[in-house]
Design a protein around this motif. Structure first.
Motif, PDB file in Angstrom:
ATOM      1  N   THR A 133     -10.183   3.040  23.582  1.00  0.00           N
ATOM      2  CA  THR A 133      -8.847   2.087  23.836  1.00  0.00           C
ATOM      3  C   THR A 133      -8.293   1.852  22.021  1.00  0.00           C
ATOM      4  N   LEU A 134      -9.322   0.784  21.468  1.00  0.00           N
ATOM      5  CA  LEU A 134      -9.778   0.004  20.145  1.00  0.00           C
ATOM      6  C   LEU A 134      -9.122   1.686  18.734  1.00  0.00           C
ATOM      7  N   SER A 135      -9.976   2.770  19.107  1.00  0.00           N
ATOM      8  CA  SER A 135      -9.829   3.648  17.828  1.00  0.00           C
ATOM      9  C   SER A 135      -8.567   4.408  18.061  1.00  0.00           C
ATOM     10  N   THR A 136      -7.766   4.564  19.131  1.00  0.00           N
ATOM     11  CA  THR A 136      -6.454   5.420  19.266  1.00  0.00           C
ATOM     12  C   THR A 136      -4.898   3.925  19.380  1.00  0.00           C
ATOM     13  N   ALA A 137      -5.773   2.614  19.490  1.00  0.00           N
ATOM     14  CA  ALA A 137      -4.775   1.991  18.896  1.00  0.00           C
ATOM     15  C   ALA A 137      -4.385   1.763  17.126  1.00  0.00           C
ATOM     16  N   ALA A 138      -5.597   1.623  16.804  1.00  0.00           N
ATOM     17  CA  ALA A 138      -5.865   1.951  15.332  1.00  0.00           C
ATOM     18  C   ALA A 138      -5.054   2.813  14.907  1.00  0.00           C
ATOM     19  N   GLY A 139      -5.644   4.362  14.859  1.00  0.00           N
ATOM     20  CA  GLY A 139      -5.397   5.749  14.907  1.00  0.00           C
ATOM     21  C   GLY A 139      -4.056   5.429  15.175  1.00  0.00           C
ATOM     22  N   ALA A 140      -3.336   5.244  16.368  1.00  0.00           N
ATOM     23  CA  ALA A 140      -2.079   5.768  15.837  1.00  0.00           C
ATOM     24  C   ALA A 140      -0.937   4.449  15.272  1.00  0.00           C
ATOM     25  N   ALA A 141      -1.414   3.176  15.103  1.00  0.00           N
ATOM     26  CA  ALA A 141      -0.545   2.741  14.656  1.00  0.00           C
ATOM     27  C   ALA A 141      -0.807   2.363  13.277  1.00  0.00           C
ATOM     28  N   ALA A 142      -2.037   3.093  11.862  1.00  0.00           N
ATOM     29  CA  ALA A 142      -1.480   3.678  11.387  1.00  0.00           C
ATOM     30  C   ALA A 142      -0.379   4.920  10.958  1.00  0.00           C
ATOM     31  N   ALA A 143      -0.891   6.496  12.353  1.00  0.00           N
ATOM     32  CA  ALA A 143      -0.296   7.265  11.861  1.00  0.00           C
ATOM     33  C   ALA A 143       1.524   6.847  11.413  1.00  0.00           C
ATOM     34  N   ALA A 144       1.688   5.369  12.134  1.00  0.00           N
ATOM     35  CA  ALA A 144       3.556   5.652  12.621  1.00  0.00           C
ATOM     36  C   ALA A 144       3.151   4.317  10.605  1.00  0.00           C
ATOM     37  N   ILE A 145       2.571   4.232   9.973  1.00  0.00           N
ATOM     38  CA  ILE A 145       3.107   3.164   8.604  1.00  0.00           C
ATOM     39  C   ILE A 145       2.512   4.858   7.908  1.00  0.00           C
ATOM     40  N   VAL A 146       2.213   5.549   8.347  1.00  0.00           N
ATOM     41  CA  VAL A 146       1.295   7.457   7.708  1.00  0.00           C
ATOM     42  C   VAL A 146       2.777   8.276   7.860  1.00  0.00           C
ATOM     43  N   TYR A 147       3.754   8.197   8.691  1.00  0.00           N
ATOM     44  CA  TYR A 147       4.823   8.661   8.982  1.00  0.00           C
ATOM     45  C   TYR A 147       5.960   8.780   8.016  1.00  0.00           C
ATOM     46  N   LEU A 148       6.250   6.682   8.148  1.00  0.00           N
ATOM     47  CA  LEU A 148       7.068   5.790   7.368  1.00  0.00           C
ATOM     48  C   LEU A 148       7.236   6.797   5.695  1.00  0.00           C
ATOM     49  N   ALA A 149       5.832   6.295   5.333  1.00  0.00           N
ATOM     50  CA  ALA A 149       5.338   7.154   3.866  1.00  0.00           C
ATOM     51  C   ALA A 149       5.890   8.067   3.715  1.00  0.00           C
ATOM     52  N   HIS A 150       5.633   9.343   4.443  1.00  0.00           N
ATOM     53  CA  HIS A 150       6.050  10.178   4.067  1.00  0.00           C
ATOM     54  C   HIS A 150       7.229  10.615   3.922  1.00  0.00           C
ATOM     55  N   ASN A 151       8.031  10.044   4.932  1.00  0.00           N
ATOM     56  CA  ASN A 151       9.282  10.405   5.249  1.00  0.00           C
ATOM     57  C   ASN A 151      10.683   9.493   5.624  1.00  0.00           C
ATOM     58  N   GLY A 152       9.790   8.085   5.096  1.00  0.00           N
ATOM     59  CA  GLY A 152      10.704   6.173   4.848  1.00  0.00           C
ATOM     60  C   GLY A 152      11.564   6.570   6.295  1.00  0.00           C
ATOM     61  N   ASN A 153      12.721   5.711   6.120  1.00  0.00           N
ATOM     62  CA  ASN A 153      13.300   5.371   6.790  1.00  0.00           C
ATOM     63  C   ASN A 153      14.839   5.322   6.428  1.00  0.00           C
ATOM     64  N   PRO A 154      15.695   5.526   6.310  1.00  0.00           N
ATOM     65  CA  PRO A 154      16.687   5.054   5.807  1.00  0.00           C
ATOM     66  C   PRO A 154      17.954   4.228   6.283  1.00  0.00           C
ATOM     67  N   ASN A 155      17.697   4.262   7.708  1.00  0.00           N
ATOM     68  CA  ASN A 155      18.550   2.861   8.677  1.00  0.00           C
ATOM     69  C   ASN A 155      17.847   1.541   8.267  1.00  0.00           C
ATOM     70  N   THR A 156      16.706   1.585   7.574  1.00  0.00           N
ATOM     71  CA  THR A 156      16.573   0.126   7.228  1.00  0.00           C
ATOM     72  C   THR A 156      15.822   0.292   5.774  1.00  0.00           C
ATOM     73  N   ASN A 157      16.523   1.093   5.160  1.00  0.00           N
ATOM     74  CA  ASN A 157      15.998   1.111   3.892  1.00  0.00           C
ATOM     75  C   ASN A 157      14.099   1.065   3.332  1.00  0.00           C
ATOM     76  N   TRP A 158      13.996   1.665   4.148  1.00  0.00           N
ATOM     77  CA  TRP A 158      12.165   2.253   3.793  1.00  0.00           C
ATOM     78  C   TRP A 158      12.579   3.524   3.082  1.00  0.00           C
ATOM     79  N   LEU A 159      12.018   3.413   1.680  1.00  0.00           N
ATOM     80  CA  LEU A 159      11.684   4.519   1.062  1.00  0.00           C
ATOM     81  C   LEU A 159      10.745   5.292   1.495  1.00  0.00           C
ATOM     82  N   ALA A 160      10.320   6.583   1.036  1.00  0.00           N
ATOM     83  CA  ALA A 160       9.114   7.472   1.651  1.00  0.00           C
ATOM     84  C   ALA A 160       8.597   6.826  -0.162  1.00  0.00           C
ATOM     85  N   ILE A 161       7.291   7.064   0.111  1.00  0.00           N
ATOM     86  CA  ILE A 161       6.492   6.150  -1.163  1.00  0.00           C
ATOM     87  C   ILE A 161       5.921   7.575  -1.699  1.00  0.00           C
TER      88      ILE A 161
END
Length: 200
Positions: A133-161
Motif C-alpha cells: 500500500t505504501l509503495s503503491t501510494a508513493a509511486g502513483a503520486a509521483a507518477a501523477a507529477i511526472v505526467y504533469l512535468a512531461h505534458n503539463g496542463n493548459p487548463n491550469t496553466n501548468w507548463l511542461a518542464i
C-alpha cells in the motif's frame, strides 16, 4: 509343531506390515514441506530484488537535480526533488519500504528453515500488504507529477518542464518505474504467502 510354527509366522507378518505402513506415508507428509520450502526460497530471492528496486527508486529520486545554464549566475533555473512535497514523500516511503524488507529478512529465513511454520508466514503476509500500500501510494503520486512535468496542463496553466529539464525528468521517471517494479514484486510475494498459507 506345525501348528506352533504357523502361529508364530502370523504375528511376524503382521508386525512387518505394521512397520511398513509409516514408511509408505512418510513421503506424502514430506511433499508439502518440500513445496513450501521451494516457495520460501523463491520468496527470499524476490525480497532481494524488491530491496534493490526500492533502493534504486529512492536513490534515483533523491539525486534528481538539474540547473539550467543562464547568462549570469544571478538568474539560474533549478529543478530538484525537494522542490515538490510529493517527491519528498516518495523518497521517504521507498526508503521505509527498503528498510522494512531488510528488517524482515530473518523472518524470511525462518520460513526456509521451518517451511511448515504458520506465524512467520502470516506476519509476512500482513506486513507485505502494508508495504504494498505504501509503495503503491508513493509511486502513483509521483507518477501523477511526472505526467504533469512531461505534458503539463493548459487548463491550469501548468507548463511542461521536461523540454527544459530533460535530465531531471529522466531521473524522476526512472524512479517511478523502479517503484512500480517494487509494487509488482510485492504482489507476487503476497500471492506466494497466500498459497503457502492455503496449504496448511
Amino acid at each position: 509343531m506345525k501348528s506352533d510354527s504357523a502361529t508364530i509366522d502370523v504375528p511376524e507378518s503382521s508386525a512387518e506390515a505394521k512397520g511398513k505402513a509409516p514408511l509408505m506415508a512418510a513421503p506424502r507428509e514430506q511433499k508439502p514441506a518440500g513445496i513450501k520450502k521451494g516457495i520460501a526460497i523463491f520468496d527470499f530471492l524476490l525480497r532481494i530484488g524488491a530491496i534493490i528496486a526500492a533502493l534504486a527508486a529512492a536513490a534515483t529520486m533523491g539525486t534528481s537535480d538539474e540547473t539550467l545554464p543562464f547568462f549570469t549566475q544571478f538568474f539560474q533555473f533549478q529543478a530538484s526533488y525537494d522542490d515538490l512535497p510529493t517527491f519528498q514523500f516518495f523518497v521517504i516511503a521507498m526508503g521505509l519500504v527498503a528498510g522494512y524488507l531488510v528488517l524482515l529478512f530473518p523472518f524470511s529465513i525462518v520460513t526456509i528453515v521451518r517451511p511448515l511454520a504458520l506465524a512467520p508466514r502470516l506476519l509476512l503476509l500482513i506486513l507485505d500488504t502494508v508495504a504494498l500500500t505504501l509503495s503503491t501510494a508513493a509511486g502513483a503520486a509521483a507518477a501523477a507529477i511526472v505526467y504533469l512535468a512531461h505534458n503539463g496542463n493548459p487548463n491550469t496553466n501548468w507548463l511542461a518542464i521536461c523540454n527544459q529539464f530533460g535530465d531531471f525528468c529522466q531521473k524522476v521517471s526512472g524512479a517511478v518505474v523502479f517503484s512500480f517494479v517494487t509494487v509488482v514484486v510485492f504482489v507476487v510475494l503476497i500471492f506466494l504467502s497466500a498459497v503457502a498459507l492455503r496449504r496448511h
